[in-house]
Every structure is written in structure tokens, then in C-alpha cells.
Write an enzyme that holds these catalytic residues in place. Structure first.
Site, PDB file in Angstrom:
ATOM      1  N   ASP A   3       0.862  -1.164   0.000  1.00  0.00           N
ATOM      2  CA  ASP A   3       0.000   0.000   0.000  1.00  0.00           C
ATOM      3  C   ASP A   3       0.913   1.234   0.000  1.00  0.00           C
ATOM      4  O   ASP A   3       2.126   1.116   0.236  1.00  0.00           O
ATOM      5  CB  ASP A   3      -0.883  -0.029   1.249  1.00  0.00           C
ATOM      6  CG  ASP A   3      -1.728   1.216   1.390  1.00  0.00           C
ATOM      7  OD1 ASP A   3      -2.386   1.592   0.409  1.00  0.00           O
ATOM      8  OD2 ASP A   3      -1.714   1.810   2.479  1.00  0.00           O
ATOM      9  N   PHE A   4       0.352   2.394  -0.248  1.00  0.00           N
ATOM     10  CA  PHE A   4       1.183   3.606  -0.297  1.00  0.00           C
ATOM     11  C   PHE A   4       1.022   4.457   0.961  1.00  0.00           C
ATOM     12  O   PHE A   4       1.894   4.477   1.814  1.00  0.00           O
ATOM     13  CB  PHE A   4       0.854   4.425  -1.551  1.00  0.00           C
ATOM     14  CG  PHE A   4       1.752   5.616  -1.717  1.00  0.00           C
ATOM     15  CD1 PHE A   4       3.069   5.448  -2.087  1.00  0.00           C
ATOM     16  CD2 PHE A   4       1.276   6.905  -1.481  1.00  0.00           C
ATOM     17  CE1 PHE A   4       3.916   6.540  -2.221  1.00  0.00           C
ATOM     18  CE2 PHE A   4       2.110   8.001  -1.615  1.00  0.00           C
ATOM     19  CZ  PHE A   4       3.434   7.813  -1.992  1.00  0.00           C
TER      20      PHE A   4
END
Length: 225
Positions: A3-4
Site C-alpha cells: 500500500d502507499f
């Protein structure tokens, strides 16, 4: 696959500041930070609708006759306002997580194929990566504008697997939110919860991820040479 927001880059202060400013401008009040945080990892337009509906249910917003139409229109307005604040503050407000750059670079050096699967628009992901000079580390990016269904639906992860030409049993998804863990399980990949993000550890533990990581350096122990 990572995920970022909240996993690779600490965007929590920026996101909360943007939510607060947006709610104050549009509605004249703010919600508790915990209400905003629970939406992290989901598509932003969906988050805006859900939070607005919560405000209506709590009678912080007057009742409306056509609730679905109101929620859609208000979500559009909130999203435009949020992005104005967010982009204005972005580069100065995002922060690096201690150890994440070193860990990701070492995984790259060990010849792991790395990807990002985010509910953020591609422009935002790429802008954040460029701030920390990390763009060259990732082989694949699947962003919100690349899919029809967003996390916790498995489509973004399955699309990333397709780019890698990999099967679920060859992959792991690392994310800080409960939505990341649900999406990973739905895609039948291994999951690792990044407890350095904003979600309470107890909420991550309750979903039984395959791994629970307290700090980025633990990635290197998880993925041995």
C-alpha cells in the site's frame, strides 16, 4: 506489493489536516480524527459519502429528502475541496517512515519484484514517490484510476498480479489499514500488517494477517536472502 499512504510514506498528518480543513470549509465543523482514519485505504469519493452519511445520521447535518442525490453531490464537493488543500500542502507535509527507504532498497537488491497497490490516484502516488526518490524501486503501480472496484475489493491486487504474471501464492500484500488486510485475504495472497501506520494494532490483529510488522526493518527478516 505495498500500500502507499501510511505504509511507504507517512501521509497521515497531511490527510488529517486536509480532512479537517475540508469539513470546516464545507460544513462548518470537524469530525473526530478516528472517524477520518477509519476510511484510510478506501477510495476517497466513497469515504466522503460514508462520512457525510454518518454526519446526517448523527444529526450534525440537517435531514434531506433525497439522501442518495445529496450524498453524491456533497461527495463531489468535498473531494474537490479536499484535493485543493491536499495538493497545496502535499510536498511539505508528507514524511518518510524511518527505515522504509532502506528496507525497500534492500528488497530490490535481493531481486524481489515490487509493486504498489493504492486507493490513491496515480498522480498522487507518483508525486509522493518522486518526493522521496523512490519511483525507480517499483515495477508495477495499480492506483485508484486503474480499476473499477476499490479496496477492500480484491480487483486492484488481482490486477497487480496480472502485471507480474504471478499467482496469489507467490505474492504478499503489505498495508497499514484493515481494508488492506481484507483485500489481501480476498485476493488470496499472504498479508502483512504495517503497524507503523495510523490504524490501531488491535484492529489489525483482529483480522489475523499472516504477519504483523512493528517497524519497516522487520521486512528484511520476513524476506530473507
Amino acid at each position: 506489493m505495498f500500500d502507499f499512504d501510511g505504509t511507504l510514506v507517512n501521509t497521515t498528518p497531511l490527510i488529517l489536516r486536509s480532512f479537517r480543513a475540508t469539513w470546516e470549509k464545507v460544513f462548518g465543523f470537524t469530525m473526530d480524527d478516528a472517524d477520518y482514519i477509519k476510511t484510510f485505504g478506501t477510495f476517497l469519493h466513497t469515504a466522503m459519502k460514508g462520512l457525510t452519511e454518518q454526519c446526517v445520521a448523527e444529526e450534525r447535518i440537517r435531514p434531506v429528502e433525497d439522501l442518495p442525490a445529496y450524498l453524491n453531490a456533497k461527495a463531489d464537493e468535498l473531494l474537490r475541496t479536499y484535493r485543493e488543500f491536499n495538493w497545496a500542502w502535499h510536498d511539505d507535509a508528507i514524511e518518510a517512515f524511518a527505515g522504509i527507504d532502506e528496507a525497500v532498497r534492500e528488497l530490490k537488491a535481493r531481486d524481489y519484484r515490487l509493486g504498489i497497490v493504492s486507493s490513491k490516484l496515480r498522480f498522487g502516488v507518483e508525486r509522493g514517490l518522486n518526493v522521496f526518490a523512490m519511483a525507480e524501486l517499483f515495477d508495477v503501480i495499480v492506483a485508484a484510476d486503474d480499476v473499477t472496484n476499490h479496496k477492500p475489493h480484491p480487483e486492484p491486487l488481482l490486477k497487480a498480479l496480472g502485471h507480474f504474471d504471478a499467482s496469489p501464492d507467490e505474492a504478499i500484500y503489505i498495508g497499514d489499514s484493515t481494508h488492506d488486510i481484507v483485500a489481501g485475504k480476498a485476493a488470496e495472497v499472504m498479508t502483512a500488517a504495517a503497524a507503523w501506520g495510523p490504524f490501531p494494532r488491535t484492529e489489525l490483529e483482529a483480522l489475523n494477517p499472516d504477519h504483523l510488522l512493528d517497524e519497516p526493518s522487520e521486512l528484511l527478516r520476513l524476506f530473507g536472502k
